[in-house]
Design a protein around this motif. Structure first.
Motif, mmCIF file in Angstrom:
data_model
loop_
_atom_site.group_PDB
_atom_site.id
_atom_site.type_symbol
_atom_site.label_atom_id
_atom_site.label_comp_id
_atom_site.label_asym_id
_atom_site.label_seq_id
_atom_site.Cartn_x
_atom_site.Cartn_y
_atom_site.Cartn_z
ATOM 1 N N ALA A 140 0.995 -1.228 -0.149
ATOM 2 C CA ALA A 140 -0.235 0.079 0.133
ATOM 3 C C ALA A 140 0.941 1.273 0.246
ATOM 4 C CB ALA A 140 -0.867 -0.068 1.272
ATOM 5 N N THR A 141 1.871 1.222 0.806
ATOM 6 C CA THR A 141 2.691 2.495 0.971
ATOM 7 C C THR A 141 3.638 2.707 -0.445
ATOM 8 O OG1 THR A 141 3.213 1.874 3.268
ATOM 9 C CG2 THR A 141 4.702 3.426 2.148
ATOM 10 N N ALA A 142 3.995 1.561 -1.025
ATOM 11 C CA ALA A 142 4.652 1.637 -2.444
ATOM 12 C C ALA A 142 3.788 2.236 -3.506
ATOM 13 C CB ALA A 142 5.035 0.583 -2.794
ATOM 14 N N TRP A 143 2.369 2.017 -3.314
ATOM 15 C CA TRP A 143 1.428 2.167 -4.262
ATOM 16 C C TRP A 143 1.215 3.888 -4.051
ATOM 17 C CZ3 TRP A 143 -3.568 4.762 -3.484
ATOM 18 C CH2 TRP A 143 -4.204 4.988 -4.772
ATOM 19 N N LEU A 144 1.117 4.366 -2.671
ATOM 20 C CA LEU A 144 1.114 5.869 -2.427
ATOM 21 C C LEU A 144 2.231 6.504 -2.869
ATOM 22 C CD1 LEU A 144 -0.641 5.517 1.174
ATOM 23 C CD2 LEU A 144 -1.550 6.569 -0.649
ATOM 24 N N THR A 145 3.384 5.932 -2.931
ATOM 25 C CA THR A 145 4.466 6.719 -3.131
ATOM 26 C C THR A 145 4.761 7.006 -4.558
ATOM 27 O OG1 THR A 145 5.740 5.660 -0.979
ATOM 28 C CG2 THR A 145 7.189 6.970 -2.549
ATOM 29 N N TYR A 146 4.439 5.926 -5.246
ATOM 30 C CA TYR A 146 4.484 5.873 -6.676
ATOM 31 C C TYR A 146 3.277 6.906 -7.067
ATOM 32 C CZ TYR A 146 4.232 4.261 -11.466
ATOM 33 O OH TYR A 146 4.185 4.417 -13.057
ATOM 34 N N LYS A 147 2.106 6.913 -6.597
ATOM 35 C CA LYS A 147 0.959 7.822 -6.993
ATOM 36 C C LYS A 147 1.530 9.302 -6.832
ATOM 37 C CE LYS A 147 -2.327 6.688 -8.739
ATOM 38 N NZ LYS A 147 -2.638 6.775 -10.428
ATOM 39 N N ALA A 150 6.705 9.273 -8.120
ATOM 40 C CA ALA A 150 8.088 8.681 -7.842
ATOM 41 C C ALA A 150 8.784 8.710 -8.952
ATOM 42 C CB ALA A 150 7.806 7.261 -7.332
ATOM 43 N N LYS A 151 8.074 8.669 -10.206
ATOM 44 C CA LYS A 151 8.563 8.526 -11.723
ATOM 45 C C LYS A 151 9.764 9.625 -11.751
ATOM 46 C CE LYS A 151 4.922 8.165 -13.987
ATOM 47 N NZ LYS A 151 3.768 8.095 -15.079
ATOM 48 N N ASP A 152 9.448 10.895 -11.361
ATOM 49 C CA ASP A 152 10.061 12.035 -11.725
ATOM 50 C C ASP A 152 10.860 12.776 -10.549
ATOM 51 O OD1 ASP A 152 8.875 12.073 -14.353
ATOM 52 O OD2 ASP A 152 7.155 12.594 -13.450
ATOM 53 N N ASN A 153 10.922 12.165 -9.607
ATOM 54 C CA ASN A 153 11.728 12.584 -8.318
ATOM 55 C C ASN A 153 12.613 11.889 -7.616
ATOM 56 O OD1 ASN A 153 11.750 13.196 -5.212
ATOM 57 N ND2 ASN A 153 10.952 15.260 -6.137
ATOM 58 N N LEU A 154 13.641 12.145 -7.323
ATOM 59 C CA LEU A 154 14.808 11.162 -7.036
ATOM 60 C C LEU A 154 14.514 10.823 -5.467
ATOM 61 C CD1 LEU A 154 17.589 10.224 -7.723
ATOM 62 C CD2 LEU A 154 18.812 12.069 -6.487
ATOM 63 N N ASN A 155 14.224 11.646 -4.649
ATOM 64 C CA ASN A 155 13.614 11.213 -3.317
ATOM 65 C C ASN A 155 12.468 10.183 -3.314
ATOM 66 O OD1 ASN A 155 15.183 12.504 -1.407
ATOM 67 N ND2 ASN A 155 14.143 14.401 -1.568
ATOM 68 N N LEU A 156 11.532 10.424 -3.884
ATOM 69 C CA LEU A 156 10.017 9.656 -4.074
ATOM 70 C C LEU A 156 10.621 8.307 -4.905
ATOM 71 C CD1 LEU A 156 7.609 12.469 -4.535
ATOM 72 C CD2 LEU A 156 8.352 11.451 -2.413
ATOM 73 N N LYS A 157 11.535 8.415 -5.823
ATOM 74 C CA LYS A 157 11.834 7.255 -6.643
ATOM 75 C C LYS A 157 12.369 6.168 -5.518
ATOM 76 C CE LYS A 157 13.531 7.131 -10.819
ATOM 77 N NZ LYS A 157 14.239 7.370 -11.822
ATOM 78 N N ALA A 158 13.366 6.939 -4.613
ATOM 79 C CA ALA A 158 14.184 6.046 -3.807
ATOM 80 C C ALA A 158 13.168 5.423 -2.754
ATOM 81 C CB ALA A 158 15.185 7.039 -3.253
ATOM 82 N N ALA A 159 12.219 6.202 -2.299
ATOM 83 C CA ALA A 159 11.343 5.797 -1.297
ATOM 84 C C ALA A 159 10.367 4.755 -1.788
ATOM 85 C CB ALA A 159 10.329 6.664 -0.910
ATOM 86 N N PHE A 160 10.117 4.847 -3.132
ATOM 87 C CA PHE A 160 9.286 3.822 -3.964
ATOM 88 C C PHE A 160 9.991 2.307 -3.954
ATOM 89 C CE2 PHE A 160 8.266 1.624 -7.948
ATOM 90 C CZ PHE A 160 6.751 1.149 -7.833
ATOM 91 N N ILE A 161 11.368 2.480 -4.292
ATOM 92 C CA ILE A 161 12.159 1.309 -4.478
ATOM 93 C C ILE A 161 12.167 0.574 -3.020
ATOM 94 C CG2 ILE A 161 14.509 0.295 -5.046
ATOM 95 C CD1 ILE A 161 14.577 2.691 -7.245
#
Length: 306
Positions: A140-147, A150-161
């Motif tokens: 669920a957290t991965a989905w929230l972070t992706y939405k 996460a595709k265009d932001n280094l911080n959020l991409k890392a958090a998603f991964i």
């Protein structure tokens, strides 16, 4: 001297940013809640891999908090002291996150080795149940972070991964707990801890490298500066490229400055060709180009300083 400034900051961008922050806040809350449950479960069951997964979740929650704060700072407009604005706040946030991840990973390895020499019994059922809950929350957290971008932001991409790796870690812990229930293979818990630690350290090092490259003003990945110079020099009426510098302001915006020697018949159209090449092939919308009249016979790479 030619300048090409492209700015895309609108009210809709700001609105989406604030709505994304709401999703991220939910992700932080459920991660912290999960961390507490996992630590209690790990202490009660005696499972180090459960505590390892909990610390990974906590570091992810911290990473998202830093991303939210950095994002708010990055939205501030440029000032006479900060003429570039505050966009690199997110890169500093990413560097802090990556350093924390590496420290957490190394600590987990240390704990795993210590536990190997001082083994304790583990309650496999508690491990399996809590890890299953963790798997659902991590997904669920991965989905929230992706939405949240996460595709265009280094911080959020890392958090998603990291959230995806959390989900993987939870699967590993479930397998370890099942093997403990069936065969009393307690060593599997330590192996799972090491596997999670390696994941954490790997992502931490990867994120740190990207962050440091941006802060050190390295050329972005995917841009070969020699090839870029050759392409510019192949354009009509461009004699030579000197002192070129390509760097990233943040993980989305690339800047360039260079000096050009032009042939005698060159016109303003020559400069426009360069601007179009930079924008179309390299997504460089902000460039500062100086026209040099004293051509000389300069040797060496186009990015060398005089």
């Amino acid at each position: 001297m030619g300048h090409n400034h492209s700015h895309h900051h609108g009210h809709s961008h700001s609105h989406h940013g604030h709505s994304h922050d709401g999703k991220l806040s939910i992700a932080v809350f459920i991660n912290i809640l999960l961390t507490v449950v996992q630590i209690i479960g790990g202490l009660v069951s005696g499972s180090l891999s459960l505590i390892a997964d909990a610390l990974h979740n906590l570091s992810d929650a911290g990473a998202i908090v830093i991303a939210i704060v950095a994002r708010k700072v990055a939205r501030r407009p440029a000032s006479k002291e900060m003429t570039y604005g505050f966009k690199r706040a997110e890169i500093l946030g990413a560097l802090i996150n990556s350093t924390t991840l590496i420290i957490v990973g190394l600590y987990l390895v240390y704990e795993a080795v210590s536990s190997y020499f001082n083994p304790e019994p583990i309650d496999g059922w508690i491990v399996v149940w809590i890890a299953t809950i963790a798997l659902l929350i991590d997904t669920a957290t991965a989905w929230l972070t992706y939405k949240s971008g996460a595709k265009d932001n280094l911080n959020l991409k890392a958090a998603f991964i990291h959230n995806l790796s959390d989900a993987f870690a939870s699967v590993v812990v479930i397998v370890a707990g099942t093997l403990i229930i069936l065969y009393q293979w307690y060593v599997v818990d330590l192996i799972a801890t090491i596997a999670i630690s390696i994941y954490v350290i790997y992502h931490g090092l990867s994120l740190a490298k990207q962050s440091i490259n941006i802060l050190m003003q390295a050329a972005p990945e995917g841009i070969d500066v020699d090839e870029l110079c050759n392409q510019i020099e192949s354009l009509t009426n461009i004699e030579k490229v000197h002192h070129i510098h390509v760097w990233q302001l943040d993980d989305n915006e690339t800047l360039l400055e260079a000096s050009l020697s032009l042939q005698e018949q060159a016109s303003s159209g020559s400069l426009l060709q360069v601007k179009q090449l930079l924008a179309m092939q390299y997504a460089i919308k902000h460039s500062t180009i100086e026209i040099v009249f004293d051509k000389g016979t300069e040797e060496g790479n186009c990015y060398q300083l005089g």
